[in-house]
Design an enzyme around this catalytic site. Structure first.
Site, PDB file in Angstrom:
ATOM      1  N   GLU A  64       0.652  -1.195   0.087  1.00 39.49           N
ATOM      2  CA  GLU A  64       0.135  -0.092  -0.146  1.00 39.49           C
ATOM      3  C   GLU A  64       1.036   1.178   0.073  1.00 39.49           C
ATOM      4  OE1 GLU A  64      -0.746  -1.865   3.151  1.00 39.49           O
ATOM      5  OE2 GLU A  64      -2.165  -3.303   2.137  1.00 39.49           O
TER       6      GLU A  64
ATOM      7  N   TYR B  64       7.795   2.200  -7.587  1.00 39.99           N
ATOM      8  CA  TYR B  64       6.932   0.792  -7.625  1.00 39.99           C
ATOM      9  C   TYR B  64       6.418   0.596  -9.148  1.00 39.99           C
ATOM     10  CZ  TYR B  64       6.841   1.107  -2.579  1.00 39.99           C
ATOM     11  OH  TYR B  64       7.085   1.497  -1.394  1.00 39.99           O
TER      12      TYR B  64
HETATM   13  C1  COA Z   1      10.426   5.863  -2.046  1.00 38.25           C
HETATM   14  C2  COA Z   1      11.923   5.924  -1.191  1.00 38.25           C
HETATM   15  C3  COA Z   1      12.190   4.700  -0.432  1.00 38.25           C
HETATM   16  C4  COA Z   1      12.951   5.761  -2.608  1.00 38.25           C
HETATM   17  O1  COA Z   1      14.218   5.536  -2.051  1.00 38.25           O
HETATM   18  P1  COA Z   1      15.352   6.079  -2.908  1.00 38.25           P
HETATM   19  O2  COA Z   1      16.546   5.313  -2.169  1.00 38.25           O
HETATM   20  O3  COA Z   1      15.441   7.543  -2.941  1.00 38.25           O
HETATM   21  O4  COA Z   1      15.129   5.440  -4.274  1.00 38.25           O
HETATM   22  P2  COA Z   1      16.204   5.232  -5.487  1.00 38.25           P
HETATM   23  O5  COA Z   1      17.132   6.286  -5.586  1.00 38.25           O
HETATM   24  O6  COA Z   1      16.491   3.823  -5.517  1.00 38.25           O
HETATM   25  O7  COA Z   1      14.997   5.739  -6.975  1.00 38.25           O
HETATM   26  C5  COA Z   1      14.408   4.425  -7.265  1.00 38.25           C
HETATM   27  C6  COA Z   1      13.400   5.191  -8.156  1.00 38.25           C
HETATM   28  O8  COA Z   1      12.376   5.686  -7.400  1.00 38.25           O
HETATM   29  C7  COA Z   1      11.747   6.942  -7.980  1.00 38.25           C
HETATM   30  N1  COA Z   1      12.034   8.101  -7.319  1.00 38.25           N
HETATM   31  C8  COA Z   1      12.914   8.118  -6.212  1.00 38.25           C
HETATM   32  N2  COA Z   1      13.187   9.324  -5.829  1.00 38.25           N
HETATM   33  C9  COA Z   1      12.001  10.285  -6.636  1.00 38.25           C
HETATM   34  C10 COA Z   1      11.754  11.586  -6.433  1.00 38.25           C
HETATM   35  N3  COA Z   1      12.162  12.638  -5.681  1.00 38.25           N
HETATM   36  N4  COA Z   1      10.611  11.880  -7.570  1.00 38.25           N
HETATM   37  C11 COA Z   1      10.332  10.869  -8.352  1.00 38.25           C
HETATM   38  N5  COA Z   1      10.825   9.770  -8.436  1.00 38.25           N
HETATM   39  C12 COA Z   1      11.789   9.429  -7.491  1.00 38.25           C
HETATM   40  C13 COA Z   1      12.465   6.913  -9.182  1.00 38.25           C
HETATM   41  O9  COA Z   1      11.510   6.047 -10.318  1.00 38.25           O
HETATM   42  C14 COA Z   1      13.502   6.226  -9.123  1.00 38.25           C
HETATM   43  O10 COA Z   1      14.060   5.468 -10.256  1.00 38.25           O
HETATM   44  P3  COA Z   1      15.118   6.251 -11.197  1.00 38.25           P
HETATM   45  O11 COA Z   1      16.210   6.905 -10.348  1.00 38.25           O
HETATM   46  O12 COA Z   1      15.652   5.120 -12.128  1.00 38.25           O
HETATM   47  O13 COA Z   1      14.325   7.106 -11.959  1.00 38.25           O
HETATM   48  C15 COA Z   1      12.213   7.094  -0.738  1.00 38.25           C
HETATM   49  O14 COA Z   1      11.952   8.438  -1.312  1.00 38.25           O
HETATM   50  C16 COA Z   1      11.794   7.146   0.957  1.00 38.25           C
HETATM   51  O15 COA Z   1      12.554   6.912   1.680  1.00 38.25           O
HETATM   52  N6  COA Z   1      10.762   7.998   0.879  1.00 38.25           N
HETATM   53  C17 COA Z   1      10.122   8.067   2.326  1.00 38.25           C
HETATM   54  C18 COA Z   1       9.503   6.934   2.906  1.00 38.25           C
HETATM   55  C19 COA Z   1       8.592   6.567   1.810  1.00 38.25           C
HETATM   56  O16 COA Z   1       7.645   7.149   1.096  1.00 38.25           O
HETATM   57  N7  COA Z   1       8.445   5.124   1.603  1.00 38.25           N
HETATM   58  C20 COA Z   1       7.804   4.390   0.724  1.00 38.25           C
HETATM   59  C21 COA Z   1       6.455   3.925   1.565  1.00 38.25           C
HETATM   60  S1  COA Z   1       4.940   3.207   0.563  1.00 38.25           S
END
Ligand code: COA
Length: 166
Positions: free
Chosen positions: A118, A130
């Protein structure tokens, strides 16, 4: 569990993904608290490690610091991603992608064929991540998040067999 040794991720020099342990809980809870408006109580993470046999919990470690964490539940052939977060200092570097890939591949090795989760309807970064894995929207849970009555989007990934590499 299939991966007993830490796995060194290519492309992110020095990144190690390994099972979460109780020694990690302080940093894991800190990441959770800066990442979510409704963080889990510390005892919930402890429960995952000590009392939940379905739990598959991993951390990504960079230079001795926990950069990201994931808790997931393996329910027969389905991996439910319960929570995933990257520390704000480490976001946008590909760590979340590596961690989710690792969790999915490990679950696949244990027999998982699909994954569900979710996500808040407004969480663009997570939704994008995702979708890039092949998760698709399966439905909505209205007013699921109690802090702002935001909907949850229920997503599923049915093509787990196609995922390969880390
Ligand atoms: C979601 C989260 C876990 C992604 O972690 P991350 O280590 O920054 O992710 P990555 O650098 O591996 O990026 C993976 C993909 O996420 C997406 N993404 C990451 N940051 C993004 C941003 N600021 N805006 C849009 N897309 C983004 C992109 O698709 C990216 O792939 P790409 O770089 O090939 O385009 C992180 O933003 C986070 O911790 N957010 C807060 C907690 C949260 O919302 N968790 C998910 C709960 S459902």
């Amino acid at each position: 569990m299939s991966h007993e040794e830490p796995i060194h991720a290519s492309g992110l020099s020095g990144l190690v993904i390994r099972k979460m342990t109780e020694d990690d809980l302080e940093q894991v809870v800190a990441i959770d608290q800066v990442s979510f408006s409704l963080p889990w109580p510390a005892r919930s993470f402890k429960f995952e490690l000590t009392d939940n046999e379905t739990s598959r919990s991993w951390v990504a470690v960079l230079d001795g610091q926990i950069a990201a964490m994931i808790v997931s539940w393996l329910l027969v052939d389905e991996l439910h991603v319960a929570t995933i977060a990257t520390h704000p200092d480490f976001r946008g570097k590909g760590i979340g992608r590596r961690l989710l890939t690792h969790a999915l591949l490990d679950a696949k090795a244990e027999g998982a064929t699909r994954s569900i989760l979710e996500v808040r309807a407004s969480n663009e970064a997570a939704l994008k991540m995702y979708r890039s894995f092949g998760y698709v929207e399966e439905g909505r849970r209205k007013d699921y998040y109690k802090d702002n009555n935001e909907d949850a989007i229920l997503m599923s990934l049915d093509e787990l067999h196609q995922l390969s590499g880390e």
